[in-house]
Design an enzyme around this catalytic site. Structure first.
Site, PDB file in Angstrom:
ATOM      1  N   ALA A 119       0.778  -1.240   0.000  1.00 35.95           N
ATOM      2  CA  ALA A 119       0.000   0.000   0.000  1.00 35.95           C
ATOM      3  C   ALA A 119       0.813   1.295   0.000  1.00 35.95           C
ATOM      4  O   ALA A 119       0.360   2.302  -0.544  1.00 35.95           O
ATOM      5  CB  ALA A 119      -0.946   0.012   1.205  1.00 35.95           C
ATOM      6  N   ALA A 120       1.978   1.306   0.639  1.00 36.57           N
ATOM      7  CA  ALA A 120       2.711   2.572   0.779  1.00 36.57           C
ATOM      8  C   ALA A 120       3.128   3.115  -0.592  1.00 36.57           C
ATOM      9  O   ALA A 120       3.401   2.332  -1.502  1.00 36.57           O
ATOM     10  CB  ALA A 120       3.945   2.364   1.659  1.00 36.57           C
ATOM     11  N   SER A 123      -1.383   6.579  -1.807  1.00 37.95           N
ATOM     12  CA  SER A 123      -2.297   7.370  -2.648  1.00 37.95           C
ATOM     13  C   SER A 123      -3.456   6.511  -3.154  1.00 37.95           C
ATOM     14  O   SER A 123      -4.614   6.954  -3.173  1.00 37.95           O
ATOM     15  CB  SER A 123      -1.545   8.016  -3.815  1.00 37.95           C
ATOM     16  OG  SER A 123      -0.884   7.044  -4.594  1.00 37.95           O
ATOM     17  N   ASP A 142       2.183  -3.001   4.124  1.00 36.67           N
ATOM     18  CA  ASP A 142       3.467  -2.818   3.443  1.00 36.67           C
ATOM     19  C   ASP A 142       4.518  -3.653   4.154  1.00 36.67           C
ATOM     20  O   ASP A 142       4.454  -3.841   5.375  1.00 36.67           O
ATOM     21  CB  ASP A 142       3.895  -1.356   3.390  1.00 36.67           C
ATOM     22  CG  ASP A 142       4.842  -1.115   2.216  1.00 36.67           C
ATOM     23  OD1 ASP A 142       4.357  -0.846   1.097  1.00 36.67           O
ATOM     24  OD2 ASP A 142       6.063  -1.242   2.409  1.00 36.67           O
ATOM     25  N   ASP A 169       5.168  -9.305   5.113  1.00 36.74           N
ATOM     26  CA  ASP A 169       5.408  -9.786   3.755  1.00 36.74           C
ATOM     27  C   ASP A 169       4.031 -10.068   3.160  1.00 36.74           C
ATOM     28  O   ASP A 169       3.197 -10.737   3.781  1.00 36.74           O
ATOM     29  CB  ASP A 169       6.243 -11.069   3.834  1.00 36.74           C
ATOM     30  CG  ASP A 169       6.553 -11.673   2.475  1.00 36.74           C
ATOM     31  OD1 ASP A 169       5.701 -11.584   1.561  1.00 36.74           O
ATOM     32  OD2 ASP A 169       7.632 -12.251   2.322  1.00 36.74           O
ATOM     33  N   CYS A 239       4.276  -0.222 -12.232  1.00 41.32           N
ATOM     34  CA  CYS A 239       4.664   0.989 -12.973  1.00 41.32           C
ATOM     35  C   CYS A 239       5.936   0.707 -13.770  1.00 41.32           C
ATOM     36  O   CYS A 239       6.894   1.472 -13.735  1.00 41.32           O
ATOM     37  CB  CYS A 239       4.832   2.185 -12.043  1.00 41.32           C
ATOM     38  SG  CYS A 239       6.099   1.976 -10.780  1.00 41.32           S
TER      39      CYS A 239
END
EC number: 2.1.1.-
Length: 311
Positions: A119-120, A123, A142, A169, A239
């Site tokens: 999640a970190a 956003s 995270d 994890d 990404c």
């Protein structure tokens, strides 16, 4: 300027590898170009129209077409978010435009139980909480404590009340079989898309990182799928552009489980998913996934797959 040659000066092996994927001038030119600033208006903290009116006193805004009306480009490259009162109050969330796509595809609803496995900085977690209208529960996980602390700060500023932060994890969640209504796995990756933010991602890229992340992603996607309720939706995203971290990971899940891919229709341009790479042949089903190169929409590179667990 010959952008491909500029990248060769930074990391020749990166250019050699991704020239096989997309050798258009536009690919290298847009990978070199700075990102357009973009934000989400946070309706957990206020009225969308009122916050938008406040922002329009300072900036010209352009809607991001694939969001639910809350995403905007700021038509200025000179934006210091730290100096904006709207940022300090959590009325806006700085977020790259293509990174807003995975929560849109996941489409979480109020009262659902959601897992955000990686999640970190948060956003996408805040975006999901916004879509859920702060009703339900998000397990925001995270693997690293320092990143989880940043996540907590961002959730607090955004007024998210339904997130429970864990430091595990991601594979840990395999033990919670058939638990979550929806799961977002925005996986750790080699971050080629992030080059537009900082050239350090080009300098530090290596094929070793790609192999490392591909192995990690396969482990995480199996755990994510196992934790999903029958009938539930898993969104896998990265990404980066490397097929070993994208189509290969999704193909791996299809081979190992009964997972089904669903086609996503959004108002954006995409590149063709990769069906064959370095002698590997992937299922034709991966054509249903979304591959975004930097030049497609003038954003970060991104990859998104929508996966359904049969009932």
């Amino acid at each position: 300027m010959d952008y491909k040659e500029e990248f060769k000066k930074i990391n020749k092996k990166l250019v050699e590898r991704y020239s096989k994927l997309d050798d258009s001038e536009e690919f290298w030119a847009y990978l070199y170009k700075p990102l357009r600033p973009s934000i989400r208006i946070n309706t957990l903290k206020g009225n969308l129209k009122e916050i938008k009116a406040l922002l329009e006193e300072k900036f010209e805004l352009e809607p991001i077409p694939w969001t639910k009306g809350e995403g905007f480009y700021i038509k200025s490259y000179d934006v210091n978010y730290g100096q904006l009162i709207e940022y300090s109050l959590g009325l806006i969330i700085p977020q790259e435009a293509s990174s807003m796509i995975p929560p849109v595809v996941l489409d979480p609803k109020p009262s659902e139980v959601i897992l955000d496995m990686a999640a970190a900085p948060g956003s996408k977690t805040t975006q999901m909480a916004q879509y859920m209208e702060n009703e339900g529960c998000i397990i925001a996980n995270d693997a690293k404590r320092d990143r989880a602390n940043i996540l907590i700060a961002n959730l607090t500023r955004a007024g998210v009340l339904i997130a429970k932060v864990t430091v595990k994890d991601g594979a840990y969640f395999a033990r919670y079989e058939n638990t979550f209504d929806r799961v977002l796995l925005d996986a750790p990756c080699s971050s080629v898309g992030m080059i537009r933010k900082n050239f350090k991602f080009a300098r530090t890229w290596s094929i070793g990182k790609v192999y490392y992340h591909s192995r990690l992603q396969k482990r995480l996607i199996l755990a994510a799928y196992k934790s999903l309720k029958p009938g539930g939706v898993l969104v896998y995203s990265t990404c980066t552009v490397d097929p070993l971290e994208n189509e290969e990971v999704v193909d791996f899940l299809l081979q190992k489980t009964d997972a089904k891919l669903e086609k996503v229709k959004l108002p954006l341009k995409t590149s063709e998913p990769v069906i064959e790479w370095e002698g590997r042949k992937y299922s034709d089903e991966v054509r249903k996934t979304i591959r975004i190169h930097p030049q497609d929409n003038d954003t970060e590179a991104f990859y998104i797959a929508k996966i359904r667990k049969p009932r």
